[in-house]
Design a protein around this motif. Structure first.
Motif, short mmCIF file in Angstrom:
data_model
loop_
_atom_site.label_atom_id
_atom_site.label_comp_id
_atom_site.label_asym_id
_atom_site.label_seq_id
_atom_site.Cartn_x
_atom_site.Cartn_y
_atom_site.Cartn_z
N SER A 9 29.36 -4.23 -3.16
CA SER A 9 30.37 -3.92 -2.44
C SER A 9 31.82 -4.69 -2.75
O SER A 9 32.87 -4.33 -2.33
N TYR A 10 31.80 -5.90 -3.16
CA TYR A 10 32.67 -6.74 -3.42
C TYR A 10 33.66 -6.36 -4.78
O TYR A 10 33.14 -5.73 -5.64
N PRO A 11 34.82 -6.30 -4.63
CA PRO A 11 35.84 -6.04 -5.84
C PRO A 11 35.61 -6.75 -6.92
O PRO A 11 35.31 -8.10 -6.90
N GLY A 17 13.09 -9.97 -6.43
CA GLY A 17 14.23 -10.25 -5.29
C GLY A 17 14.25 -11.83 -4.84
O GLY A 17 15.35 -11.98 -4.01
N ARG A 18 13.92 -12.72 -5.76
CA ARG A 18 14.27 -13.93 -5.62
C ARG A 18 15.52 -14.55 -6.42
O ARG A 18 16.04 -15.63 -6.34
N GLU A 19 15.98 -13.48 -7.26
CA GLU A 19 17.27 -13.83 -7.92
C GLU A 19 17.99 -12.48 -8.05
O GLU A 19 17.52 -11.47 -8.20
N LEU A 20 19.36 -12.88 -7.83
CA LEU A 20 20.29 -11.39 -7.84
C LEU A 20 21.49 -11.80 -8.99
O LEU A 20 22.01 -12.78 -8.51
N ARG A 21 21.38 -11.03 -10.00
CA ARG A 21 22.23 -11.21 -11.04
C ARG A 21 23.42 -10.22 -10.68
O ARG A 21 23.27 -9.09 -10.75
N VAL A 22 24.68 -10.67 -10.85
CA VAL A 22 25.96 -10.00 -10.32
C VAL A 22 26.89 -10.27 -11.78
O VAL A 22 27.30 -11.27 -12.22
N ILE A 23 27.32 -8.95 -12.17
CA ILE A 23 27.99 -8.99 -13.32
C ILE A 23 29.56 -8.35 -13.13
O ILE A 23 29.50 -7.62 -12.36
N ASP A 34 38.51 -9.29 -16.67
CA ASP A 34 39.61 -9.14 -16.20
C ASP A 34 40.29 -9.02 -14.72
O ASP A 34 41.63 -8.85 -14.38
N GLN A 35 39.20 -8.91 -13.96
CA GLN A 35 39.39 -8.96 -12.36
C GLN A 35 39.11 -10.24 -11.73
O GLN A 35 39.45 -10.35 -10.49
N LEU A 70 32.71 -16.29 -5.34
CA LEU A 70 32.17 -14.79 -5.06
C LEU A 70 30.75 -15.05 -4.87
O LEU A 70 29.99 -14.46 -3.82
N SER A 71 29.94 -16.19 -5.64
CA SER A 71 28.50 -16.35 -5.40
C SER A 71 28.33 -16.72 -4.25
O SER A 71 27.32 -16.47 -3.34
N ASN A 72 29.14 -17.68 -3.63
CA ASN A 72 28.92 -18.42 -2.20
C ASN A 72 29.27 -17.24 -1.26
O ASN A 72 28.34 -17.35 -0.33
#
Length: 514
Positions: free
Chosen positions: A448-450, A461-467, A471-472, A481-483
């Motif tokens: 949901s984050y831009p 579910g112990r780790e969430l990888r966010v790519i 450029d944004q 963002l991670s916090n």
């Protein structure tokens, strides 16, 4: 001199005489030859004339014979027609005589009936007279008129009939209740016995077999770059441990596991394993999997005998293969429900094809790509309405959890079929469903984050990888963002232990040599 001239003249005269004689002889010969040619021509013409006359006579005789045969055939046909007409005339005369005879008999019968009718009329008059006298005597004895007696009798019979009818109705209702309960149990038990579905539990781990342990090192790559690229591209946790000739693919989403398995199979078969090749193969496998999903949907419809389904609905049916409901494979569950509904509809005298269609489509809302807050039954009903399914099928889909009113007899059959398939011992596991929902909610929060392009929940579910897009989102924003994601997950979700949030920002520079 004179002699010479005379000699010359004489020679000329002789030559002239010789030429004349030659001409005369030639003319005579030619005349003789011409006469012979004319004579021969006359003889040949006479022969041709005789031959033509002979041919004409033969043709005449042939035509004459054919004409005589034709005349004879026509005469025979005419004779046969005359014979038939004579026979028909004789039959009509006989029928006419029969009709006259019957008419005479009918006249006699009519006169007899008239006489009998007159006798009956006289007897009826006598009967009416006697009946009237009897009624007058009965009324004088009873002290009431015939109409009053009739009304009293009718009232008495009404009360008696009501009492008997109520007793009969109560007996019928009791018997119907007992038989209905027994019949319903019989249909359900018979359906379960005839279907006999297998238990269909889906796991969250896929085992990928390899030929030798040397391939594990190539899959891991230098400093683990290959395995990291594969995990980032597929969202699947790849576990390489001491298990001989095997690699574990762990993910809650069966589609991701299948993409990772097929990609690994192609990479190992090809032998070229590096990050660029991994991304290329994963993208290719995703497209192949879409085609396989469509093919699975078509094959399922053919196996069940369901025709005329919209292409989008066929695709949703294929997606069920890679979706589970409380650990139960959704496609297997839907096939079971379709067969159960068809069997029950046939037992009840309803349309089995319509019931089978509704049973197959009842859970399509669970695999819809539309992001909706509606319950899956309502969402599935709206999808069926969108793709022009029959109202009975749409209502059965929406009412199989009693979230809308049931408007057809197919709807309760689908509800019962869903309950039978899901309530079998070992068919479902509540823990797996809640676990998968928790992982999906975790991914949805991060997505949901831009600037976020992909999210993968790994390691149970112990780790969430966010790519994120380079450029944004900057490096400083990645840390923030991670916090923020960690704080939101902590406030909104319930989970055991702790969750590690890893934000990956990768910068790529691409140029083309022309």
């Amino acid at each position: 001199m004179m002699n010479i001239i005379l000699a010359v003249i004489l020679m000329v005269a002789v030559a002239v005489v010789a030429v004349v004689a030659t001409v005369l002889v030639v003319n005579a010969a030619r005349r003789k030859q011409a006469d012979k040619i004319i004579k021969d021509a006359e003889i040949e013409g006479e022969n041709i004339k005789k031959e033509k006359i002979f041919q004409a006579k033969e043709k005449f005789l042939q035509l004459k014979g054919e004409h005589e045969r034709y005349i004879n055939e026509k005469n025979q046909q005419i004779q046969q027609t005359e014979n038939k007409l004579k026979q028909r005339e004789m039959q009509m005369k006989q029928q006419f005589s029969e009709l006259q005879r019957r008419q005479a008999e009918n006249e006699t019968v009519r006169e007899n009936l008239k006489a009998q009718t007159d006798v009956l009329n006289r007897k009826a008059e006598e009967y009416d007279k006697l009946h009237k006298e009897a009624v007058e005597k009965i009324e004088s004895i009873a002290g009431m008129s015939a109409a009053e007696a009739k009304d009293m009798l009718i009232e008495t019979m009404k009360e008696e009939a009501k009492t008997q009818a109520m007793s009969y109705i109560n007996d019928v209702m009791d018997e119907a209740r007992m038989n209905a309960s027994k019949e319903a149990k019989r249909i359900v038990i018979n359906t379960i016995q005839r279907i006999a579905p297998e238990t269909a539990i889906e796991n969250a781990v896929t085992v990928f077999n390899i030929e030798n342990d040397e391939m594990k090192g190539r899959i891991i790559g230098r400093e683990g770059r290959n395995i990291r690229a594969l995990e980032a591209a597929t969202g699947v946790e790849i576990v390489v441990d001491d298990t001989p000739e095997a690699i574990l693919l762990s993910a809650f989403d069966p589609v991701r596991r299948e993409v990772a398995r097929l990609a690994l199979h192609q990479l190992v078969t090809d032998g070229r394993i590096h990050p660029a090749r991994i991304e290329e193969v994963v993208e290719k496998v995703r497209k192949q999997l879409d085609d396989e999903i469509m093919e699975t949907g078509k094959r399922t419809c053919i196996d069940l005998g369901i025709h005329g389904l919209h292409a989008e609905l066929v695709k949703l049916v294929g997606r069920m293969k890679y979706r589970s409901s409380y650990g139960q494979n959704l496609l297997q569950h839907s096939r079971e429900v379709a067969n159960i509904c068809a069997t029950m509809a046939a037992e009840l005298g309803l349309n089995p094809k319509l019931a089978k269609r509704a049973g197959l489509l009842h859970d399509i809302g669970k695999v819809s790509e539309e992001d909706s807050e509606l319950p899956h039954a309502i969402l599935g009903m709206k999808l069926a309405e969108k793709y022009k399914e029959k109202p009975e099928v749409c209502n059965a889909i929406g009412a199989h959890h009693e979230e809308v009113e049931m408007l057809s007899l197919i709807s309760p059959i689908v509800l019962v079929g869903d309950a039978i398939s899901g309530a079998r011992p070992g068919a479902r596991r509540e823990v797996i469903e809640s676990y998968i929902k928790r992982l999906k909610d975790m991914e949805a929060i991060a997505l949901s984050y831009p600037g976020v392009t992909k999210t993968y929940a790994i390691q149970a579910g112990r780790e969430l990888r966010v790519i994120v897009g380079a450029d944004q989102v900057s490096d400083a924003e990645s840390e923030m963002l991670s916090n923020e994601i960690a704080r939101k997950i902590q406030n909104e979700m319930v989970y055991p232990g702790q969750v590690k949030i890893t934000v990956i920002r990768e910068t790529r520079s691409v140029a083309f040599a022309k």
